[in-house]
Design a protein around this motif. Sequence first.
Motif: not given
Lengths: 184, 156
Positions: A100-101, A171-172, A175, A178-183
């Motif tokens: 997905m990423l 929007r993408l 996403i 959202q998937l990499s906020e902590d990285l």
Amino acid sequence: MVIDDLKNTWKAAGESHKAQSELRLMTALKHNGRLKRIRRRLLIESILVFAFLSIFYTGLDGTDKPLWANVILVISGVLYIVNRLLGYSATINLIPDNDMLNMSKGLIKKLKKLSISSGMSALFFGAAVILFMTIEIVFDTQKYMMLGGLITTLLAFTFVSYSVWKQQIYRLQQIINQLSEDLQ
Amino acid sequence: MMEVFLALVDEHQNIIHKVSRMYRNTVEDQEDLFQDIVLQLWKAYPNFRAESKVSTWMYRIALNTAMALFRKKKPLVEFESELPETKDINKADEISEHEEKLFNALHQLTLAERAIISLYLEEYSYTEIADIIGISENYVGVRINRIKKRLKEILT
């Protein structure tokens, strides 16, 4: 609901069933509802552009305009339609079998290119139409106002079209964030 | 090839139903997304090498399709077909009530969170979830704990 209940509910969901004959129809591009709507819009646009291109020479005094203005108008109209067709083809082949990423990252690049070419071709066609209509016209205040109105309309349409692309890209990007906020 | 494909989709079509319902609000939009997912699966099928489970491959394509195809959010309007006091509450109603609650809760999560938690609820391993989403296994664990906490808050 505790987590096991949620798992059971999730697994039990989605039990409505479609017949294989229905699924078979869904594998064909011509039966896809979303693509049908895009094709219909594309067909209407193509008819309007080609109708305009076929009547402008006689109906809009094309013979009295310089040859280069006629040529630019035809090229811009054809480019507009070709670009829309390329956009449609890209829509069909939009989703790679990727995680997905990476899918989101790749799609953003693709959509940015499409948004630029789509905006440029629409702007080019609009500008060519305005140029064709106004060339060799003696301007007075009223005609300048009409020209201003036409340019404003063209810019407004381009802005609306750009906003739709921007929303999709945003929007993408969300996403990905959202998937990499902590990285980060 | 088509017959094998149809049999696979038929067997696992509940995945497509669930993803469609999780990412779209109206029945019409869910139907559109269902069609798009089947079409994308069919286009991706020639490259499917069976290195992963069919269901994993289907989840990957289904979730990617739901994410990639932009749809403006429509307000959800639902009508009850019966008055509440005349409703016969049986087992099926109870199940559908749980489903309704779960999907309403899922709609309150972000798009990425929905994808992660759906795979968790389907009991995929952290390795499989990491592979489908494209993040590390450790991060999958961190995210799942947070999403579970958030779901609990929504549902209580």
